[in-house]
Design a protein around this motif. Sequence first.
Motif, PDB file in Angstrom:
ATOM      1  N   GLY A  68       0.748  -1.346  -0.067  1.00 31.64           N
ATOM      2  CA  GLY A  68       0.052   0.033  -0.113  1.00 31.64           C
ATOM      3  C   GLY A  68       0.808   1.284  -0.218  1.00 31.64           C
ATOM      4  N   GLY A  69       1.958   1.108   0.287  1.00 31.64           N
ATOM      5  CA  GLY A  69       3.057   2.309   0.282  1.00 31.64           C
ATOM      6  C   GLY A  69       2.939   3.153   1.440  1.00 31.64           C
ATOM      7  N   LYS A  70       2.312   2.759   2.478  1.00 30.94           N
ATOM      8  CA  LYS A  70       2.294   3.784   3.556  1.00 30.94           C
ATOM      9  C   LYS A  70       3.197   3.125   4.695  1.00 30.94           C
ATOM     10  CE  LYS A  70      -2.303   5.245   2.832  1.00 30.94           C
ATOM     11  NZ  LYS A  70      -1.930   5.634   1.391  1.00 30.94           N
ATOM     12  N   GLY A  71       3.843   4.111   5.486  1.00 37.27           N
ATOM     13  CA  GLY A  71       4.646   3.682   6.414  1.00 37.27           C
ATOM     14  C   GLY A  71       6.069   3.511   6.003  1.00 37.27           C
ATOM     15  N   GLN A  72       6.562   4.226   4.845  1.00 40.95           N
ATOM     16  CA  GLN A  72       7.830   3.697   4.302  1.00 40.95           C
ATOM     17  C   GLN A  72       9.021   3.982   5.294  1.00 40.95           C
ATOM     18  OE1 GLN A  72       7.789   5.788   0.549  1.00 40.95           O
ATOM     19  NE2 GLN A  72       6.433   4.736  -0.256  1.00 40.95           N
ATOM     20  N   ASP A  73       9.076   5.117   6.035  1.00 44.09           N
ATOM     21  CA  ASP A  73      10.046   5.448   6.827  1.00 44.09           C
ATOM     22  C   ASP A  73      10.313   4.506   7.861  1.00 44.09           C
ATOM     23  OD1 ASP A  73      10.660   7.525   5.465  1.00 44.09           O
ATOM     24  OD2 ASP A  73       9.656   8.982   6.186  1.00 44.09           O
ATOM     25  N   GLU A  74       9.223   4.034   8.317  1.00 42.60           N
ATOM     26  CA  GLU A  74       9.094   3.207   9.701  1.00 42.60           C
ATOM     27  C   GLU A  74       9.572   1.678   9.204  1.00 42.60           C
ATOM     28  OE1 GLU A  74       5.744   1.237  12.528  1.00 42.60           O
ATOM     29  OE2 GLU A  74       5.172   2.390  11.011  1.00 42.60           O
ATOM     30  N   VAL A  75       9.140   1.445   7.920  1.00 38.00           N
ATOM     31  CA  VAL A  75       9.597   0.116   7.456  1.00 38.00           C
ATOM     32  C   VAL A  75      11.150   0.155   7.151  1.00 38.00           C
ATOM     33  CG1 VAL A  75       9.836  -1.317   5.345  1.00 38.00           C
ATOM     34  CG2 VAL A  75       7.538  -0.916   6.188  1.00 38.00           C
ATOM     35  N   LEU A  76      11.513   1.109   6.660  1.00 38.06           N
ATOM     36  CA  LEU A  76      13.334   1.329   6.661  1.00 38.06           C
ATOM     37  C   LEU A  76      13.890   1.354   7.907  1.00 38.06           C
ATOM     38  CD1 LEU A  76      13.676   3.794   3.598  1.00 38.06           C
ATOM     39  CD2 LEU A  76      14.055   1.187   3.546  1.00 38.06           C
ATOM     40  N   LYS A  77      13.255   1.952   8.763  1.00 34.39           N
ATOM     41  CA  LYS A  77      13.994   1.969  10.156  1.00 34.39           C
ATOM     42  C   LYS A  77      13.831   0.481  10.833  1.00 34.39           C
ATOM     43  CE  LYS A  77      11.731   3.381  13.941  1.00 34.39           C
ATOM     44  NZ  LYS A  77      11.069   4.051  15.192  1.00 34.39           N
ATOM     45  N   LEU A  78      12.318  -0.042  10.746  1.00 37.01           N
ATOM     46  CA  LEU A  78      12.419  -1.468  11.429  1.00 37.01           C
ATOM     47  C   LEU A  78      13.368  -2.525  10.707  1.00 37.01           C
ATOM     48  CD1 LEU A  78       8.663  -1.682  11.893  1.00 37.01           C
ATOM     49  CD2 LEU A  78      10.402  -1.585  13.766  1.00 37.01           C
ATOM     50  N   LEU A  79      13.565  -2.639   9.577  1.00 38.76           N
ATOM     51  CA  LEU A  79      14.529  -3.330   8.732  1.00 38.76           C
ATOM     52  C   LEU A  79      15.743  -3.089   9.074  1.00 38.76           C
ATOM     53  CD1 LEU A  79      12.944  -3.403   5.114  1.00 38.76           C
ATOM     54  CD2 LEU A  79      12.884  -5.218   6.799  1.00 38.76           C
ATOM     55  N   ALA A  80      16.435  -1.901   9.226  1.00 38.27           N
ATOM     56  CA  ALA A  80      17.573  -1.511   9.770  1.00 38.27           C
ATOM     57  C   ALA A  80      18.040  -1.873  11.081  1.00 38.27           C
ATOM     58  CB  ALA A  80      17.973  -0.070   9.604  1.00 38.27           C
ATOM     59  N   GLN A  81      16.825  -2.133  12.086  1.00 37.14           N
ATOM     60  CA  GLN A  81      17.094  -2.154  13.294  1.00 37.14           C
ATOM     61  C   GLN A  81      17.315  -3.690  13.487  1.00 37.14           C
ATOM     62  OE1 GLN A  81      13.570  -1.019  15.333  1.00 37.14           O
ATOM     63  NE2 GLN A  81      14.418   1.171  15.616  1.00 37.14           N
ATOM     64  N   ASN A  82      16.732  -4.464  12.651  1.00 31.23           N
ATOM     65  CA  ASN A  82      16.665  -6.076  12.522  1.00 31.23           C
ATOM     66  C   ASN A  82      17.676  -6.658  11.513  1.00 31.23           C
ATOM     67  OD1 ASN A  82      14.286  -6.926  14.610  1.00 31.23           O
ATOM     68  ND2 ASN A  82      13.532  -5.200  13.380  1.00 31.23           N
ATOM     69  N   ARG A  83      18.448  -5.794  10.837  1.00 35.01           N
ATOM     70  CA  ARG A  83      19.303  -6.153   9.961  1.00 35.01           C
ATOM     71  C   ARG A  83      20.357  -7.285  10.360  1.00 35.01           C
ATOM     72  NH1 ARG A  83      23.299  -1.479   8.411  1.00 35.01           N
ATOM     73  NH2 ARG A  83      24.666  -2.514   9.721  1.00 35.01           N
ATOM     74  N   GLY A  84      20.754  -7.478  11.401  1.00 36.35           N
ATOM     75  CA  GLY A  84      21.644  -8.546  12.167  1.00 36.35           C
ATOM     76  C   GLY A  84      20.799  -9.925  11.889  1.00 36.35           C
ATOM     77  N   GLU A  85      19.559  -9.915  12.590  1.00 38.26           N
ATOM     78  CA  GLU A  85      18.575 -11.095  12.584  1.00 38.26           C
ATOM     79  C   GLU A  85      18.354 -11.546  11.190  1.00 38.26           C
ATOM     80  OE1 GLU A  85      14.652 -12.915  14.951  1.00 38.26           O
ATOM     81  OE2 GLU A  85      15.473 -10.670  15.254  1.00 38.26           O
ATOM     82  N   LEU A  86      18.068 -10.629  10.353  1.00 39.57           N
ATOM     83  CA  LEU A  86      17.377 -10.820   8.914  1.00 39.57           C
ATOM     84  C   LEU A  86      18.897 -11.646   8.150  1.00 39.57           C
ATOM     85  CD1 LEU A  86      15.485  -7.708   8.271  1.00 39.57           C
ATOM     86  CD2 LEU A  86      14.540  -9.927   8.052  1.00 39.57           C
ATOM     87  N   ARG A  87      19.950 -11.119   8.432  1.00 45.09           N
ATOM     88  CA  ARG A  87      20.993 -11.577   7.634  1.00 45.09           C
ATOM     89  C   ARG A  87      21.356 -13.176   8.152  1.00 45.09           C
ATOM     90  NH1 ARG A  87      27.250  -9.410   8.385  1.00 45.09           N
ATOM     91  NH2 ARG A  87      28.174 -10.840   6.782  1.00 45.09           N
ATOM     92  N   ARG A  88      21.187 -13.461   9.554  1.00 49.17           N
ATOM     93  CA  ARG A  88      21.250 -14.580  10.072  1.00 49.17           C
ATOM     94  C   ARG A  88      20.392 -15.665   9.346  1.00 49.17           C
ATOM     95  NH1 ARG A  88      22.798 -12.058  14.310  1.00 49.17           N
ATOM     96  NH2 ARG A  88      20.805 -11.910  15.394  1.00 49.17           N
ATOM     97  N   ALA A  89      19.165 -14.835   9.300  1.00 46.64           N
ATOM     98  CA  ALA A  89      18.029 -16.151   8.580  1.00 46.64           C
ATOM     99  C   ALA A  89      18.204 -16.337   7.221  1.00 46.64           C
ATOM    100  CB  ALA A  89      16.748 -15.292   8.849  1.00 46.64           C
ATOM    101  N   ILE A  90      18.725 -15.240   6.517  1.00 50.12           N
ATOM    102  CA  ILE A  90      19.083 -15.396   5.148  1.00 50.12           C
ATOM    103  C   ILE A  90      20.179 -16.382   4.837  1.00 50.12           C
ATOM    104  CG2 ILE A  90      19.889 -14.318   3.067  1.00 50.12           C
ATOM    105  CD1 ILE A  90      18.104 -11.836   3.940  1.00 50.12           C
ATOM    106  N   GLY A  91      21.363 -16.320   5.740  1.00 49.86           N
ATOM    107  CA  GLY A  91      22.462 -17.049   5.545  1.00 49.86           C
ATOM    108  C   GLY A  91      21.959 -18.845   5.829  1.00 49.86           C
ATOM    109  N   LYS A  92      21.008 -18.839   6.970  1.00 51.58           N
ATOM    110  CA  LYS A  92      20.404 -20.062   7.049  1.00 51.58           C
ATOM    111  C   LYS A  92      20.029 -20.714   5.618  1.00 51.58           C
ATOM    112  CE  LYS A  92      20.175 -19.946  12.310  1.00 51.58           C
ATOM    113  NZ  LYS A  92      19.367 -20.028  13.256  1.00 51.58           N
ATOM    114  N   LYS A  93      19.011 -19.773   5.438  1.00 51.43           N
ATOM    115  CA  LYS A  93      18.272 -20.427   4.137  1.00 51.43           C
ATOM    116  C   LYS A  93      18.586 -20.499   2.714  1.00 51.43           C
ATOM    117  CE  LYS A  93      13.701 -18.899   5.068  1.00 51.43           C
ATOM    118  NZ  LYS A  93      13.108 -20.313   5.255  1.00 51.43           N
ATOM    119  N   THR A  94      19.820 -19.614   2.593  1.00 49.71           N
ATOM    120  CA  THR A  94      20.582 -19.704   1.337  1.00 49.71           C
ATOM    121  C   THR A  94      21.820 -20.825   1.272  1.00 49.71           C
ATOM    122  OG1 THR A  94      22.022 -18.012   1.959  1.00 49.71           O
ATOM    123  CG2 THR A  94      19.934 -17.304   0.873  1.00 49.71           C
TER     124      THR A  94
END
Length: 133
Positions: A68-94
């Motif tokens: 829907g395009g709403k909350g773009q700044d919040e999404v970027l902030k949340l993704l940046a905060q959880n960057r390490g956890e996302l990286r680990r999850a991607i590492g396990k999957k790939t």
Amino acid sequence: MAKNKFHDGPGPSQRQLRVGELIRRSLSEVLARGDVHDPDLNRMSITVGEVRTSPDLKIATAYVLPLGGKGQDEVLKLLAQNRGELRRAIGKKTGLKYTPDLRFQLDQTFDQMDETRRMLSQDHVRRDIEDDG
């Protein structure tokens, strides 16, 4: 460093494209399934349009857009905060030997498509297109 004899040119190599697509699918799956321990991030629907990797595959830039395009700044902030956890999850999957550092940017593709459609619908542009055809 040896020059890649299979890739000449300014665009990404086949390997960069392949790794980028693998990371895109994995990141999309992690976000869709809510595999992150952040309830604010899990309640959002995020589209991962593209992932571009650096030539050395050390950095991956994910182009994202909230549904829907709403909350773009919040999404970027949340993704940046959880960057390490996302990286680990991607590492396990790939199963990649080295999981790239993640960066996040807003996906402007839809805005560019809308602007292109708007330009093509203008009368003087339609006349030029019809005259050529």
